[in-house]
Design a protein around this motif. Sequence first.
Motif, PDB file in Angstrom:
ATOM      1  N   ALA A  19      36.842  14.014  40.815  1.00 15.16           N
ATOM      2  CA  ALA A  19      38.240  14.421  40.732  1.00 15.16           C
ATOM      3  C   ALA A  19      38.453  15.731  39.984  1.00 15.16           C
ATOM      4  CB  ALA A  19      39.058  13.307  40.076  1.00 15.16           C
ATOM      5  N   HIS A  20      37.682  15.997  38.928  1.00 17.65           N
ATOM      6  CA  HIS A  20      37.966  17.180  38.123  1.00 17.65           C
ATOM      7  C   HIS A  20      37.624  18.480  38.827  1.00 17.65           C
ATOM      8  CE1 HIS A  20      33.852  15.895  37.169  1.00 17.65           C
ATOM      9  NE2 HIS A  20      33.576  17.120  36.799  1.00 17.65           N
ATOM     10  N   TYR A  21      36.806  18.427  39.881  1.00 20.02           N
ATOM     11  CA  TYR A  21      36.477  19.641  40.625  1.00 20.02           C
ATOM     12  C   TYR A  21      37.573  20.015  41.621  1.00 20.02           C
ATOM     13  CZ  TYR A  21      31.639  19.136  38.964  1.00 20.02           C
ATOM     14  OH  TYR A  21      30.510  19.039  38.186  1.00 20.02           O
ATOM     15  N   LEU A  22      38.370  19.053  42.062  1.00 17.48           N
ATOM     16  CA  LEU A  22      39.244  19.271  43.209  1.00 17.48           C
ATOM     17  C   LEU A  22      40.497  20.100  42.930  1.00 17.48           C
ATOM     18  CD1 LEU A  22      38.627  15.762  44.645  1.00 17.48           C
ATOM     19  CD2 LEU A  22      38.223  17.883  45.896  1.00 17.48           C
ATOM     20  N   PRO A  23      41.144  19.987  41.754  1.00 15.32           N
ATOM     21  CA  PRO A  23      42.341  20.814  41.545  1.00 15.32           C
ATOM     22  C   PRO A  23      42.083  22.310  41.663  1.00 15.32           C
ATOM     23  CG  PRO A  23      42.283  19.031  39.957  1.00 15.32           C
ATOM     24  CD  PRO A  23      40.961  19.010  40.654  1.00 15.32           C
ATOM     25  N   LEU A  24      40.918  22.751  41.258  1.00 16.84           N
ATOM     26  CA  LEU A  24      40.609  24.176  41.373  1.00 16.84           C
ATOM     27  C   LEU A  24      40.447  24.584  42.832  1.00 16.84           C
ATOM     28  CD1 LEU A  24      38.228  24.424  38.320  1.00 16.84           C
ATOM     29  CD2 LEU A  24      40.347  25.713  38.602  1.00 16.84           C
ATOM     30  N   PHE A  25      39.838  23.731  43.652  1.00 21.96           N
ATOM     31  CA  PHE A  25      39.757  24.042  45.078  1.00 21.96           C
ATOM     32  C   PHE A  25      41.154  24.104  45.689  1.00 21.96           C
ATOM     33  CE2 PHE A  25      39.825  22.725  49.493  1.00 21.96           C
ATOM     34  CZ  PHE A  25      39.018  23.698  50.066  1.00 21.96           C
ATOM     35  N   SER A  26      42.026  23.168  45.322  1.00 17.31           N
ATOM     36  CA  SER A  26      43.372  23.137  45.887  1.00 17.31           C
ATOM     37  C   SER A  26      44.127  24.432  45.608  1.00 17.31           C
ATOM     38  CB  SER A  26      44.160  21.955  45.321  1.00 17.31           C
ATOM     39  OG  SER A  26      43.547  20.725  45.671  1.00 17.31           O
ATOM     40  N   ARG A  27      43.878  25.048  44.451  1.00 16.34           N
ATOM     41  CA  ARG A  27      44.622  26.238  44.051  1.00 16.34           C
ATOM     42  C   ARG A  27      43.896  27.544  44.369  1.00 16.34           C
ATOM     43  NH1 ARG A  27      45.629  21.847  41.436  1.00 16.34           N
ATOM     44  NH2 ARG A  27      47.653  21.427  40.452  1.00 16.34           N
ATOM     45  N   GLY A  74      40.831  27.718  46.451  1.00 10.96           N
ATOM     46  CA  GLY A  74      39.943  27.686  47.595  1.00 10.96           C
ATOM     47  C   GLY A  74      38.506  27.488  47.139  1.00 10.96           C
ATOM     48  N   ALA A  75      37.575  27.784  48.028  1.00 12.92           N
ATOM     49  CA  ALA A  75      36.158  27.558  47.740  1.00 12.92           C
ATOM     50  C   ALA A  75      35.728  28.331  46.496  1.00 12.92           C
ATOM     51  CB  ALA A  75      35.320  27.969  48.944  1.00 12.92           C
ATOM     52  N   TYR A  76      35.063  27.620  45.596  1.00 13.99           N
ATOM     53  CA  TYR A  76      34.547  28.245  44.372  1.00 13.99           C
ATOM     54  C   TYR A  76      33.240  27.560  44.008  1.00 13.99           C
ATOM     55  CZ  TYR A  76      35.859  24.180  41.537  1.00 13.99           C
ATOM     56  OH  TYR A  76      35.941  22.922  41.002  1.00 13.99           O
ATOM     57  N   PRO A 121      42.483  33.710  45.953  1.00 13.58           N
ATOM     58  CA  PRO A 121      41.758  34.982  45.920  1.00 13.58           C
ATOM     59  C   PRO A 121      41.013  35.237  47.226  1.00 13.58           C
ATOM     60  CG  PRO A 121      41.350  33.710  43.924  1.00 13.58           C
ATOM     61  CD  PRO A 121      42.076  32.800  44.867  1.00 13.58           C
ATOM     62  N   ALA A 122      41.062  36.484  47.687  1.00 11.51           N
ATOM     63  CA  ALA A 122      40.341  36.873  48.896  1.00 11.51           C
ATOM     64  C   ALA A 122      38.983  37.472  48.524  1.00 11.51           C
ATOM     65  CB  ALA A 122      41.173  37.875  49.693  1.00 11.51           C
ATOM     66  N   ARG A 123      38.367  36.928  47.504  1.00 13.62           N
ATOM     67  CA  ARG A 123      37.076  37.379  46.971  1.00 13.62           C
ATOM     68  C   ARG A 123      36.442  36.193  46.277  1.00 13.62           C
ATOM     69  NH1 ARG A 123      38.632  36.729  42.095  1.00 13.62           N
ATOM     70  NH2 ARG A 123      40.701  37.377  41.389  1.00 13.62           N
ATOM     71  N   ALA A 124      35.251  36.406  45.741  1.00  9.29           N
ATOM     72  CA  ALA A 124      34.594  35.324  45.011  1.00  9.29           C
ATOM     73  C   ALA A 124      35.422  34.946  43.781  1.00  9.29           C
ATOM     74  CB  ALA A 124      33.192  35.747  44.597  1.00  9.29           C
ATOM     75  N   VAL A 125      35.596  33.639  43.583  1.00 10.35           N
ATOM     76  CA  VAL A 125      36.352  33.132  42.432  1.00 10.35           C
ATOM     77  C   VAL A 125      35.531  33.331  41.164  1.00 10.35           C
ATOM     78  CG1 VAL A 125      37.305  31.035  41.385  1.00 10.35           C
ATOM     79  CG2 VAL A 125      37.632  31.485  43.836  1.00 10.35           C
ATOM     80  N   THR A 126      36.193  33.765  40.097  1.00  8.91           N
ATOM     81  CA  THR A 126      35.532  34.047  38.830  1.00  8.91           C
ATOM     82  C   THR A 126      36.019  33.095  37.737  1.00  8.91           C
ATOM     83  OG1 THR A 126      37.227  35.604  38.068  1.00  8.91           O
ATOM     84  CG2 THR A 126      35.468  36.492  39.484  1.00  8.91           C
ATOM     85  N   VAL A 127      35.356  33.149  36.592  1.00  5.79           N
ATOM     86  CA  VAL A 127      35.793  32.359  35.437  1.00  5.79           C
ATOM     87  C   VAL A 127      37.209  32.739  35.040  1.00  5.79           C
ATOM     88  CG1 VAL A 127      35.405  31.999  32.971  1.00  5.79           C
ATOM     89  CG2 VAL A 127      33.487  31.843  34.553  1.00  5.79           C
TER      90      VAL A 127
END
Length: 424
Positions: free
Chosen positions: A76-84, A86-88, A46-52
């Motif tokens: 570890a559980h935080y990282l898959p979301l960053f990989s897909r 980006g920053a959230y 996303p090119a915007r703030a990541v949402t729920v």
Amino acid sequence: MGRCRWHGAAAGGRTRSDRLITTRALSPAQARRIALAAQGFGSARPARAVTVRDLQRVIDRVAQFQIDSINIVRRAHYLPLFSRLGAYDTALLDRIAHRSPRRLFEYWGHAASLIDVALQPALRFRMARAEAEAWGSMRRIAAEHPALIERVLEDVARVGPVTARGLEQVEEDLAREHWGWNWSSVKTTCEWLFWSGEITAAGRNAQFERIFDLPERVLPAAVTAAPTPSDAEAHLTLVRRAAAALGIGSLGCFADYFRLDRSETRAAIDHLVGTGELEPVTVAGWPRELWLAADARRPRAIAARALVSPFDSLVFERRRLRELFGFDYRIEIYVPAARRRHGYYVYPFLLGDRFVARVDLKADRATGVLRVLGAWAEEGADPAYVSGELAAELTDLAGWLGLDRVEAVANGDLAPALAARLPG
């Protein structure tokens, strides 16, 4: 003991199609793209703030985020979301995992994981099999100290949410010679009750200890009220989700995703082939009996750029990585330092539809530096191109971690080119 709090079974029978099943052939590149799209790497971040809502889309795809206590970069559980994505804001994940209405719950999936809460009924079969499948120390304490099991369950009901250590403090005035009571036995008892579904995790504290409570005080009411499927129906649900998360795979791939019995997984695959939800395929160079999820996306190209955690669902099954991606990967956390090939906590680097490098990373929070302790290019990768893309991804990762800069030491064949690409 071996109790499970979930009773009854949903009605339902198997259906089979009489149509002729044919086998299509896919190229390795097609199979890789299907697998990556299924895991959420087929769309731009996303090119915007990541949402729920963005988090939920990833949950709908991968179904679980594995938990691990190591915090050398980020848990570890935080990282898959960053990989897909980006920053959230990691508070979003904390909220949907640990506050009502929960979208995730903690249990044994591939391993200890935060799992889509909709799958809780399908995992009750594992809770019911605790007496046969839980670890030996748990089974022993359940068999040898039933009064202790009852007492801990009563205490969780009375004072929860509470950690195992907190329960030991609650009981410090008991005659310990009667109960055989100490923190280790309390913790093992809690783990038995957690495995068997009598209690669940309301969250984790700052020491990463589970905080236990009763399921009805943690899980959504609609989940606790849902009927318990039969074992066969539960395996259908879990294999269906594994196939959706993987896109394409073998019996071993689908069984490994939720650590299911292979024979029960095979029965579920046969059913899903019969209903048209899975179709047999072949892939050159992947010498397995393979199935494709019928509704899997089949993109013409993948433009991914991601550092992938050692515990990411994309890399769960190591044989799959070798045969589909040509990537031989091993977590070397438990290997003595002198015998490690690449390092302690090594991230594969995905670029397009291939793994092109690997980097050993450490977040040095005291100095505000993301340290690259080693960097290696995969065979055939262009070091000049890969180093530029990797430097950009590492810079993004450092920013998300709240670190000021990235520094690379001269270790590995990609390290000089990478160091040259990092901001001075």
